[in-house]
Design an enzyme around this catalytic site. Structure first.
Site, PDB file in Angstrom:
ATOM      1  N   SER A 116      12.610   2.570 -16.270  1.00  0.00           N
ATOM      2  CA  SER A 116      12.987   3.907 -15.811  1.00  0.00           C
ATOM      3  C   SER A 116      11.768   4.720 -15.459  1.00  0.00           C
ATOM      4  O   SER A 116      11.880   5.731 -14.769  1.00  0.00           O
ATOM      5  CB  SER A 116      13.718   4.663 -16.928  1.00  0.00           C
ATOM      6  N   HIS A 137      14.892  -0.616  -9.621  1.00  0.00           N
ATOM      7  CA  HIS A 137      15.454   0.285 -10.631  1.00  0.00           C
ATOM      8  C   HIS A 137      16.923   0.549 -10.337  1.00  0.00           C
ATOM      9  O   HIS A 137      17.258   1.262  -9.386  1.00  0.00           O
ATOM     10  CB  HIS A 137      14.634   1.582 -10.648  1.00  0.00           C
ATOM     11  N   GLU A 149      16.311   1.797  -6.723  1.00  0.00           N
ATOM     12  CA  GLU A 149      15.009   2.273  -6.233  1.00  0.00           C
ATOM     13  C   GLU A 149      14.068   1.064  -6.144  1.00  0.00           C
ATOM     14  O   GLU A 149      13.945   0.309  -7.116  1.00  0.00           O
ATOM     15  CB  GLU A 149      14.417   3.309  -7.188  1.00  0.00           C
ATOM     16  N   ASN A 188      14.517   9.726 -11.632  1.00  0.00           N
ATOM     17  CA  ASN A 188      14.264  10.207 -12.999  1.00  0.00           C
ATOM     18  C   ASN A 188      13.260  11.354 -13.043  1.00  0.00           C
ATOM     19  O   ASN A 188      13.308  12.175 -13.959  1.00  0.00           O
ATOM     20  CB  ASN A 188      13.799   9.059 -13.902  1.00  0.00           C
TER      21      ASN A 188
HETATM   22  N1  CAA Z   1      31.235  -0.997 -16.089  1.00  0.00           N
HETATM   23  C1  CAA Z   1      32.042  -1.276 -15.049  1.00  0.00           C
HETATM   24  N2  CAA Z   1      32.867  -0.374 -14.482  1.00  0.00           N
HETATM   25  C2  CAA Z   1      32.885   0.854 -15.035  1.00  0.00           C
HETATM   26  C3  CAA Z   1      32.076   1.207 -16.126  1.00  0.00           C
HETATM   27  C4  CAA Z   1      31.228   0.212 -16.655  1.00  0.00           C
HETATM   28  N3  CAA Z   1      30.409   0.458 -17.696  1.00  0.00           N
HETATM   29  N4  CAA Z   1      32.309   2.512 -16.420  1.00  0.00           N
HETATM   30  C5  CAA Z   1      33.240   2.945 -15.546  1.00  0.00           C
HETATM   31  N5  CAA Z   1      33.570   1.953 -14.713  1.00  0.00           N
HETATM   32  C6  CAA Z   1      34.499   2.033 -13.593  1.00  0.00           C
HETATM   33  C7  CAA Z   1      35.921   2.103 -14.086  1.00  0.00           C
HETATM   34  O1  CAA Z   1      36.517   0.806 -14.175  1.00  0.00           O
HETATM   35  C8  CAA Z   1      36.600   2.941 -13.022  1.00  0.00           C
HETATM   36  O2  CAA Z   1      36.974   2.112 -11.935  1.00  0.00           O
HETATM   37  P1  CAA Z   1      38.402   2.334 -11.217  1.00  0.00           P
HETATM   38  O3  CAA Z   1      38.323   3.726 -10.625  1.00  0.00           O
HETATM   39  O4  CAA Z   1      38.464   1.251 -10.183  1.00  0.00           O
HETATM   40  O5  CAA Z   1      39.408   2.214 -12.301  1.00  0.00           O
HETATM   41  C9  CAA Z   1      35.488   3.874 -12.503  1.00  0.00           C
HETATM   42  O6  CAA Z   1      34.237   3.264 -12.883  1.00  0.00           O
HETATM   43  C10 CAA Z   1      35.602   5.242 -13.135  1.00  0.00           C
HETATM   44  O7  CAA Z   1      35.596   5.081 -14.544  1.00  0.00           O
HETATM   45  P2  CAA Z   1      36.489   5.919 -15.572  1.00  0.00           P
HETATM   46  O8  CAA Z   1      37.742   6.367 -14.897  1.00  0.00           O
HETATM   47  O9  CAA Z   1      36.575   5.159 -16.846  1.00  0.00           O
HETATM   48  O10 CAA Z   1      35.588   7.156 -15.944  1.00  0.00           O
HETATM   49  P3  CAA Z   1      34.963   8.254 -15.047  1.00  0.00           P
HETATM   50  O11 CAA Z   1      35.723   8.523 -13.808  1.00  0.00           O
HETATM   51  O12 CAA Z   1      34.712   9.335 -16.002  1.00  0.00           O
HETATM   52  O13 CAA Z   1      33.561   7.603 -14.597  1.00  0.00           O
HETATM   53  C11 CAA Z   1      31.295   7.067 -14.855  1.00  0.00           C
HETATM   54  C12 CAA Z   1      32.650   7.124 -15.536  1.00  0.00           C
HETATM   55  C13 CAA Z   1      31.293   5.969 -13.790  1.00  0.00           C
HETATM   56  C14 CAA Z   1      30.278   6.723 -15.931  1.00  0.00           C
HETATM   57  C15 CAA Z   1      31.022   8.467 -14.186  1.00  0.00           C
HETATM   58  O14 CAA Z   1      31.229   9.490 -15.122  1.00  0.00           O
HETATM   59  C16 CAA Z   1      29.612   8.581 -13.658  1.00  0.00           C
HETATM   60  O15 CAA Z   1      29.270   8.060 -12.597  1.00  0.00           O
HETATM   61  N6  CAA Z   1      28.756   9.326 -14.411  1.00  0.00           N
HETATM   62  C17 CAA Z   1      27.381   9.583 -14.005  1.00  0.00           C
HETATM   63  C18 CAA Z   1      26.531   8.397 -14.344  1.00  0.00           C
HETATM   64  C19 CAA Z   1      25.101   8.622 -13.966  1.00  0.00           C
HETATM   65  O16 CAA Z   1      24.656   9.687 -13.584  1.00  0.00           O
HETATM   66  N7  CAA Z   1      24.309   7.553 -14.107  1.00  0.00           N
HETATM   67  C20 CAA Z   1      22.892   7.588 -13.864  1.00  0.00           C
HETATM   68  C21 CAA Z   1      22.191   7.601 -15.186  1.00  0.00           C
HETATM   69  S1  CAA Z   1      20.449   7.706 -14.987  1.00  0.00           S
HETATM   70  C22 CAA Z   1      19.982   6.109 -14.751  1.00  0.00           C
HETATM   71  O17 CAA Z   1      20.753   5.198 -14.716  1.00  0.00           O
HETATM   72  C23 CAA Z   1      18.539   5.907 -14.561  1.00  0.00           C
HETATM   73  C24 CAA Z   1      17.664   5.777 -15.760  1.00  0.00           C
HETATM   74  O18 CAA Z   1      16.629   5.121 -15.605  1.00  0.00           O
HETATM   75  C25 CAA Z   1      17.926   6.451 -17.022  1.00  0.00           C
HETATM   76  P1  NAD Z   2      19.146  -1.303 -24.363  1.00  0.00           P
HETATM   77  O1  NAD Z   2      18.536  -0.773 -25.600  1.00  0.00           O
HETATM   78  O2  NAD Z   2      20.615  -1.179 -24.159  1.00  0.00           O
HETATM   79  O3  NAD Z   2      18.791  -2.841 -24.178  1.00  0.00           O
HETATM   80  C1  NAD Z   2      17.507  -3.378 -24.324  1.00  0.00           C
HETATM   81  C2  NAD Z   2      17.706  -4.859 -24.662  1.00  0.00           C
HETATM   82  O4  NAD Z   2      16.443  -5.530 -24.567  1.00  0.00           O
HETATM   83  C3  NAD Z   2      18.228  -5.074 -26.090  1.00  0.00           C
HETATM   84  O5  NAD Z   2      19.433  -5.801 -26.005  1.00  0.00           O
HETATM   85  C4  NAD Z   2      17.115  -5.867 -26.773  1.00  0.00           C
HETATM   86  O6  NAD Z   2      17.598  -6.834 -27.676  1.00  0.00           O
HETATM   87  C5  NAD Z   2      16.445  -6.530 -25.572  1.00  0.00           C
HETATM   88  N1  NAD Z   2      15.048  -6.937 -25.796  1.00  0.00           N
HETATM   89  C6  NAD Z   2      14.063  -6.214 -26.377  1.00  0.00           C
HETATM   90  N2  NAD Z   2      12.896  -6.920 -26.346  1.00  0.00           N
HETATM   91  C7  NAD Z   2      13.182  -8.104 -25.725  1.00  0.00           C
HETATM   92  C8  NAD Z   2      12.420  -9.246 -25.362  1.00  0.00           C
HETATM   93  N3  NAD Z   2      11.102  -9.316 -25.643  1.00  0.00           N
HETATM   94  N4  NAD Z   2      13.020 -10.282 -24.732  1.00  0.00           N
HETATM   95  C9  NAD Z   2      14.341 -10.222 -24.426  1.00  0.00           C
HETATM   96  N5  NAD Z   2      15.118  -9.155 -24.730  1.00  0.00           N
HETATM   97  C10 NAD Z   2      14.549  -8.113 -25.363  1.00  0.00           C
HETATM   98  O7  NAD Z   2      18.359  -0.600 -23.170  1.00  0.00           O
HETATM   99  P2  NAD Z   2      18.838  -0.381 -21.648  1.00  0.00           P
HETATM  100  O8  NAD Z   2      19.470   0.948 -21.542  1.00  0.00           O
HETATM  101  O9  NAD Z   2      19.540  -1.606 -21.171  1.00  0.00           O
HETATM  102  O10 NAD Z   2      17.424  -0.266 -20.919  1.00  0.00           O
HETATM  103  C11 NAD Z   2      16.716  -1.412 -20.497  1.00  0.00           C
HETATM  104  C12 NAD Z   2      15.691  -1.003 -19.468  1.00  0.00           C
HETATM  105  O11 NAD Z   2      16.373  -0.427 -18.334  1.00  0.00           O
HETATM  106  C13 NAD Z   2      14.693   0.061 -19.944  1.00  0.00           C
HETATM  107  O12 NAD Z   2      13.466  -0.172 -19.322  1.00  0.00           O
HETATM  108  C14 NAD Z   2      15.334   1.346 -19.459  1.00  0.00           C
HETATM  109  O13 NAD Z   2      14.409   2.384 -19.296  1.00  0.00           O
HETATM  110  C15 NAD Z   2      15.883   0.894 -18.112  1.00  0.00           C
HETATM  111  N6  NAD Z   2      16.994   1.707 -17.583  1.00  0.00           N
HETATM  112  C16 NAD Z   2      17.908   2.253 -18.431  1.00  0.00           C
HETATM  113  C17 NAD Z   2      18.949   3.002 -17.907  1.00  0.00           C
HETATM  114  C18 NAD Z   2      19.985   3.612 -18.798  1.00  0.00           C
HETATM  115  O14 NAD Z   2      20.742   4.477 -18.313  1.00  0.00           O
HETATM  116  N7  NAD Z   2      20.099   3.220 -20.047  1.00  0.00           N
HETATM  117  C19 NAD Z   2      19.076   3.148 -16.514  1.00  0.00           C
HETATM  118  C20 NAD Z   2      18.119   2.540 -15.669  1.00  0.00           C
HETATM  119  C21 NAD Z   2      17.071   1.832 -16.238  1.00  0.00           C
END
Ligand code: CAA
Ligand code: NAD
Length: 284
Positions: A116, A137, A149, A188
């Site tokens: 991330s 990403h 990304e 992010n």
């Molecule tokens: N796996 C597979 N499918 C999923 C799922 C999952 N984990 N979660 C939801 N879905 C699907 C459902 O099956 C549903 O599909 P249908 O419409 O065909 O039935 C659809 O997505 C919508 O799901 P729900 O009706 O259960 O719930 P919702 O409408 O509240 O949506 C959500 C849930 C998809 C999570 C939505 O709230 C959403 O998009 N939220 C924002 C998520 C977001 O911003 N993500 C980015 C996070 S940041 C990141 O990823 C980067 C990082 O590095 C941290």
């Molecule tokens: P998570 O905690 O759900 O999963 C991490 C997994 O890595 C665990 O199952 C752990 O057992 C495994 N692990 C740790 N060390 C290991 C090793 N040496 N070999 C094999 N497996 C190992 O975390 P996550 O949310 O899946 O995040 C994973 C990566 O993806 C991170 O770099 C995170 O920043 C990035 N990411 C996370 C998100 C998010 O929304 N959570 C979105 C985009 C990117």
């Protein structure tokens, strides 16, 4: 094509699932047997959800299952065409893993990280061929969100970059945007300060968590509010990303609020641990 996905947590399991559904053979490498079982259960649950919602036929679910293999040994990736790393957001662990991947996969087309926020150059620097190390990403939940990304470090080569982009776009059907190799990349760098601000707002008593979330859903048409989204991402991951952003830019907006630190120390990691800002224990 055969790909290795290292780490089968929230993201690795989603990445492995979309690869298998796209016709790619995938080996998921986890840290130990228990984590490997959890990764398999997560993928099975999501495939079942796909069938239930009518997005996946039972036959295609069967075909995807056949393409998935699970392992706890990195050596099982030998001969794979490429690897995507999705282990914990810890720079030292990722650096070590990339050195090991470099040795196990001397001929792989690209070694990608789903980090991330860790700059890709830090991961490529310890390998013998930093030109094939890059960022792919994905976004959570991977089967739902279309974006990837594509991150090029100052050493990433054109060939590896085009292969990886082609894989994400043409094979997986994702939408790609390019990012410079700066902590947090494009999304992010914008999203995390917003989430941290929401936590600070809640921590200060400015508004309730429900009202903060409802405000952004109903007032700005976000699919979920910032505190629920923090729980979805995982509070440990959010904390680690905020630290990488602060290390890179020294912007006070990226400093983790004390409440976030305390919650992670308490093991309140969000959905994945059953409790974060909200309680998910009944959903597990
Ligand atoms: N796996 C597979 N499918 C999923 C799922 C999952 N984990 N979660 C939801 N879905 C699907 C459902 O099956 C549903 O599909 P249908 O419409 O065909 O039935 C659809 O997505 C919508 O799901 P729900 O009706 O259960 O719930 P919702 O409408 O509240 O949506 C959500 C849930 C998809 C999570 C939505 O709230 C959403 O998009 N939220 C924002 C998520 C977001 O911003 N993500 C980015 C996070 S940041 C990141 O990823 C980067 C990082 O590095 C941290
Ligand atoms: P998570 O905690 O759900 O999963 C991490 C997994 O890595 C665990 O199952 C752990 O057992 C495994 N692990 C740790 N060390 C290991 C090793 N040496 N070999 C094999 N497996 C190992 O975390 P996550 O949310 O899946 O995040 C994973 C990566 O993806 C991170 O770099 C995170 O920043 C990035 N990411 C996370 C998100 C998010 O929304 N959570 C979105 C985009 C990117």
């Amino acid at each position: 094509m055969r790909i290795g996905v290292v780490g089968g947590g929230l993201m690795g399991s989603g990445i492995a699932e979309v690869c298998a559904r796209a016709g790619v053979d995938v080996t998921v490498v986890e840290a130990d047997a228990a984590a490997s079982e959890r990764a398999q259960a997560r993928i099975e649950k999501s495939l079942d959800r796909g069938v239930r919602s009518g997005k996946l036929s039972a036959e295609d679910r069967g075909a995807a299952r056949e393409r998935l293999a699970y392992s706890t040994t990195l050596d099982d990736l030998e001969g794979a065409d490429a690897a995507i790393e999705a282990i914990v957001e810890q720079e030292a662990a990722k650096r070590e893993l990339f050195q090991r991947l470099d040795a196990v996969l001397p001929d792989a087309e690209f070694l990608a990280s789903n980090t991330s926020s860790v700059p890709i150059m830090k991961l490529g620097a310890g390998t013998s061929k930093p030109e094939r190390v890059l960022g792919l990403h994905f976004f959570n939940p991977v089967p739902v969100l279309p974006l990837v990304e594509v991150v090029r470090s100052i050493m990433t080569g054109e060939e590896a970059l085009e292969r990886a982009r082609g894989f994400a776009q043409d094979t997986l059907g994702k939408v790609c945007i390019d990012s410079q190799d700066r902590a947090g990349f494009v999304v992010n760098a914008l999203l995390i300060p917003y989430l941290l601000s929401a936590i600070r707002m809640y921590e200060s008593g400015f508004a309730s968590k429900e009202d903060i979330d409802e405000g952004m859903i109903k007032g700005c048409a976000h699919p979920m509010g910032p505190l629920a989204l923090s729980d979805l991402i995982g509070l440990d991951t959010l904390l680690a990303v905020s630290q990488s952003l602060y290390d890179e830019f020294r912007d006070p907006a990226s400093v983790a609020p004390a409440l976030l630190n305390r919650m992670v120390e308490a093991g309140l990691l969000g959905r994945k641990s059953g409790r974060g800002f909200y309680d998910y224990s009944k959903e597990r």
